[in-house]
Design a protein around this motif. Sequence first.
Motif, PDB file in Angstrom:
ATOM      1  N   UNK A 159      41.456 -10.012 -36.057  1.00  0.00           N
ATOM      2  CA  UNK A 159      41.011  -8.995 -35.097  1.00  0.00           C
ATOM      3  C   UNK A 159      40.846  -9.664 -33.738  1.00  0.00           C
ATOM      4  N   UNK A 160      41.704  -9.291 -32.798  1.00  0.00           N
ATOM      5  CA  UNK A 160      41.685  -9.890 -31.459  1.00  0.00           C
ATOM      6  C   UNK A 160      40.664  -9.163 -30.587  1.00  0.00           C
ATOM      7  N   UNK A 161      39.598  -9.841 -30.236  1.00  0.00           N
ATOM      8  CA  UNK A 161      38.557  -9.238 -29.397  1.00  0.00           C
ATOM      9  C   UNK A 161      38.650  -9.682 -27.941  1.00  0.00           C
ATOM     10  N   UNK A 162      39.655 -10.472 -27.610  1.00  0.00           N
ATOM     11  CA  UNK A 162      39.745 -10.975 -26.230  1.00  0.00           C
ATOM     12  C   UNK A 162      40.006  -9.881 -25.198  1.00  0.00           C
ATOM     13  N   UNK A 163      40.771  -8.798 -25.525  1.00  0.00           N
ATOM     14  CA  UNK A 163      41.062  -7.829 -24.465  1.00  0.00           C
ATOM     15  C   UNK A 163      40.026  -6.715 -24.306  1.00  0.00           C
ATOM     16  N   UNK A 164      38.937  -6.705 -25.090  1.00  0.00           N
ATOM     17  CA  UNK A 164      38.004  -5.587 -25.020  1.00  0.00           C
ATOM     18  C   UNK A 164      37.182  -5.645 -23.731  1.00  0.00           C
ATOM     19  N   UNK A 165      36.622  -4.493 -23.364  1.00  0.00           N
ATOM     20  CA  UNK A 165      35.697  -4.472 -22.228  1.00  0.00           C
ATOM     21  C   UNK A 165      34.429  -5.247 -22.591  1.00  0.00           C
ATOM     22  N   UNK A 166      33.694  -5.754 -21.610  1.00  0.00           N
ATOM     23  CA  UNK A 166      32.474  -6.505 -21.918  1.00  0.00           C
ATOM     24  C   UNK A 166      31.468  -5.633 -22.693  1.00  0.00           C
ATOM     25  N   UNK A 167      30.913  -6.189 -23.744  1.00  0.00           N
ATOM     26  CA  UNK A 167      29.941  -5.481 -24.572  1.00  0.00           C
ATOM     27  C   UNK A 167      28.669  -6.305 -24.708  1.00  0.00           C
ATOM     28  N   UNK A 168      27.536  -5.599 -24.693  1.00  0.00           N
ATOM     29  CA  UNK A 168      26.249  -6.226 -25.016  1.00  0.00           C
ATOM     30  C   UNK A 168      25.851  -5.715 -26.397  1.00  0.00           C
ATOM     31  N   UNK A 188      30.358 -19.026 -29.552  1.00  0.00           N
ATOM     32  CA  UNK A 188      31.104 -20.279 -29.381  1.00  0.00           C
ATOM     33  C   UNK A 188      30.570 -21.405 -30.275  1.00  0.00           C
ATOM     34  N   UNK A 189      29.674 -21.095 -31.214  1.00  0.00           N
ATOM     35  CA  UNK A 189      29.023 -22.138 -32.014  1.00  0.00           C
ATOM     36  C   UNK A 189      29.995 -22.920 -32.883  1.00  0.00           C
ATOM     37  N   UNK A 190      31.139 -22.324 -33.229  1.00  0.00           N
ATOM     38  CA  UNK A 190      32.132 -23.031 -34.051  1.00  0.00           C
ATOM     39  C   UNK A 190      33.220 -23.665 -33.195  1.00  0.00           C
ATOM     40  N   UNK A 191      33.009 -23.695 -31.877  1.00  0.00           N
ATOM     41  CA  UNK A 191      33.978 -24.315 -30.990  1.00  0.00           C
ATOM     42  C   UNK A 191      35.125 -23.416 -30.580  1.00  0.00           C
ATOM     43  N   UNK A 192      35.015 -22.116 -30.824  1.00  0.00           N
ATOM     44  CA  UNK A 192      36.058 -21.176 -30.433  1.00  0.00           C
ATOM     45  C   UNK A 192      35.817 -20.672 -29.012  1.00  0.00           C
ATOM     46  N   UNK A 193      36.845 -20.065 -28.424  1.00  0.00           N
ATOM     47  CA  UNK A 193      36.757 -19.591 -27.040  1.00  0.00           C
ATOM     48  C   UNK A 193      35.728 -18.475 -26.912  1.00  0.00           C
ATOM     49  N   UNK A 194      35.151 -18.381 -25.739  1.00  0.00           N
ATOM     50  CA  UNK A 194      34.163 -17.341 -25.463  1.00  0.00           C
ATOM     51  C   UNK A 194      34.823 -15.968 -25.432  1.00  0.00           C
ATOM     52  N   UNK A 195      34.154 -14.985 -26.026  1.00  0.00           N
ATOM     53  CA  UNK A 195      34.613 -13.597 -26.025  1.00  0.00           C
ATOM     54  C   UNK A 195      33.829 -12.795 -25.001  1.00  0.00           C
ATOM     55  N   UNK A 196      34.339 -11.615 -24.585  1.00  0.00           N
ATOM     56  CA  UNK A 196      33.603 -10.770 -23.640  1.00  0.00           C
ATOM     57  C   UNK A 196      32.449 -10.023 -24.325  1.00  0.00           C
ATOM     58  N   UNK A 197      31.637 -10.773 -25.054  1.00  0.00           N
ATOM     59  CA  UNK A 197      30.536 -10.208 -25.837  1.00  0.00           C
ATOM     60  C   UNK A 197      29.267 -10.989 -25.532  1.00  0.00           C
ATOM     61  N   UNK A 352      36.112  -5.029 -36.267  1.00  0.00           N
ATOM     62  CA  UNK A 352      36.934  -3.837 -36.065  1.00  0.00           C
ATOM     63  C   UNK A 352      36.182  -2.779 -35.256  1.00  0.00           C
ATOM     64  N   UNK A 353      34.904  -2.608 -35.540  1.00  0.00           N
ATOM     65  CA  UNK A 353      34.102  -1.641 -34.783  1.00  0.00           C
ATOM     66  C   UNK A 353      34.014  -2.067 -33.315  1.00  0.00           C
ATOM     67  N   UNK A 354      33.765  -3.345 -33.070  1.00  0.00           N
ATOM     68  CA  UNK A 354      33.690  -3.837 -31.691  1.00  0.00           C
ATOM     69  C   UNK A 354      35.030  -3.689 -30.980  1.00  0.00           C
ATOM     70  N   UNK A 355      36.122  -3.922 -31.697  1.00  0.00           N
ATOM     71  CA  UNK A 355      37.446  -3.766 -31.092  1.00  0.00           C
ATOM     72  C   UNK A 355      37.716  -2.322 -30.713  1.00  0.00           C
ATOM     73  N   UNK A 356      37.323  -1.388 -31.584  1.00  0.00           N
ATOM     74  CA  UNK A 356      37.524   0.032 -31.290  1.00  0.00           C
ATOM     75  C   UNK A 356      36.627   0.474 -30.137  1.00  0.00           C
ATOM     76  N   UNK A 357      35.371   0.081 -30.185  1.00  0.00           N
ATOM     77  CA  UNK A 357      34.434   0.439 -29.120  1.00  0.00           C
ATOM     78  C   UNK A 357      34.860  -0.157 -27.792  1.00  0.00           C
ATOM     79  N   UNK A 358      35.314  -1.400 -27.819  1.00  0.00           N
ATOM     80  CA  UNK A 358      35.659  -2.100 -26.584  1.00  0.00           C
ATOM     81  C   UNK A 358      36.997  -1.719 -26.003  1.00  0.00           C
ATOM     82  N   UNK A 359      37.794  -0.962 -26.755  1.00  0.00           N
ATOM     83  CA  UNK A 359      39.117  -0.567 -26.260  1.00  0.00           C
ATOM     84  C   UNK A 359      39.084   0.727 -25.465  1.00  0.00           C
ATOM     85  N   UNK A 360      37.948   1.438 -25.511  1.00  0.00           N
ATOM     86  CA  UNK A 360      37.848   2.744 -24.864  1.00  0.00           C
ATOM     87  C   UNK A 360      36.494   2.877 -24.176  1.00  0.00           C
ATOM     88  N   UNK A 361      36.397   3.787 -23.204  1.00  0.00           N
ATOM     89  CA  UNK A 361      35.099   3.984 -22.533  1.00  0.00           C
ATOM     90  C   UNK A 361      34.095   4.783 -23.366  1.00  0.00           C
TER      91      UNK A 361
END
Length: 463
Positions: A159-168, A188-197, A352-361
């Motif tokens: 699940x690619x979360x990189x393109x989603x809008x910023x979410x809190x 980023x605790x496992x050394x992965x790139x930062x997400x817009x979350x 998946x929920x974050x991806x759906x939420x972050x893909x739309x306003x």
Amino acid sequence: MKAYDVRGVVGVDLTEEIVRALGAAFVDEVGATGGTCVVGHDMRESSPGFARAFAEGAARRGANVSVIGLCSTDETYFASGAWNAPAAMFTASHNPAEYNGIKFSRAGAQGMSLETGLAAIRDRALAYLSGDIDAVGHEGEISERDVLHDYAAYLRALVDLTPIRPLRIVVDAGNGMGGLTVPAVLGTAAGLAELPIEILPLYFELDGTFPNHEANPLEPANLIDLQREVVAQGADVGLAFDGDADRCFVVDEQGQAVSPSAIAAIVALREIARVKALGAAEVVVLHNLITSNIVAETIVSAGATPIRTRVGHSFIKDEMARTGAVFGGEHSAHYYFREFWGADNGMLAAMNVLAELGAHPEPMSGLRERFSPYALSGEINSTVADVSTALARVRQAFSSRAVEDSLDGLTMIGEVASDEPFWWFSVRPSNTEPLLRLNVEAADNDTMSLIRDEVLTLIRKDS
């Protein structure tokens, strides 16, 4: 032994001696002598000692044991699937602190139930307890291995979360294993790139005494802190994980709980679209018999085939394998993914929920309303003197106005005119207690309440 795991009070039902015998019996049953098996554990005080004792018993019967240490249950599924090795996870999930248990998997994260191996493990363990655990010619080795980075990277690839809008997001880990996995997968605790979350943590400290509330988000009382914090922080969404972090519950930005059926429908849509984009022509999605009608309706509207199943972890895993289903959802917030070896993964559902939420306003409350058109009672438990007599009363009272379905208990589907509100209910006996579990759904709340109250009166007549 329960229907598909081991669960009991520490020091009474479970001791290190018993667990050691179970480790040996597990290796015998799954044929792991000379091969590898995986052992993980949660944050309960008894879990590390139990994991060590299990590894000792398994090694004595010739298995090479990879101890992955503190982890979520779905991390053991990841290791079992990625390494094609049987696995055991020490956790009592959402149960109180005095409990512990074991969730078993065959190689490839395949489920086990009483009918497919647990009874045999029990019987072999009893034999070892009455004598000694015979060592094989070459005892296995016990080693430690960390899988958190690989687990997190694997989920990020699904699940690619990189393109989603910023979410809190507010996340309530309930002092369970979500406190370890959420920062690794979504942060980023496992050394992965930062997400817009932006993660707003609640009870991330690992503590098997559960000092803040039970790690069981299925109980509404255990969501109150999350609901309050989401509203106070102005967050986009809230997530709650149970003790071993294999289940995820969702709260919208207004602090309203989103039903697991709604989440199942949302994730089903995404999974159907994903595999169709890859060229799949025939797509199957599972849902258990007490999910909302909206789940099957959503699956059909997306051009896929819904298959209704019994309730229960190992049953659904078996059906995922048999049917090749791309996804499966349960009313209890267990979500199963073909690309996760057919096993359940609460974190993957959350992504998946974050991806759906972050893909739309559209806010989370809009998704909740769209996928929650009907009235649900939730699961209501009743202690009864005689389960079969109570079921007979219910069956007789509704036989002239409903169609009966006997898949996993008693389901009655109302026979109504086209202009009348639909309704159905399910009554299932517990596997271990004199309980009946009632779930009701109807087109509107008034109809649901009438059916619910009538069935409860019949169930509880002699209580």
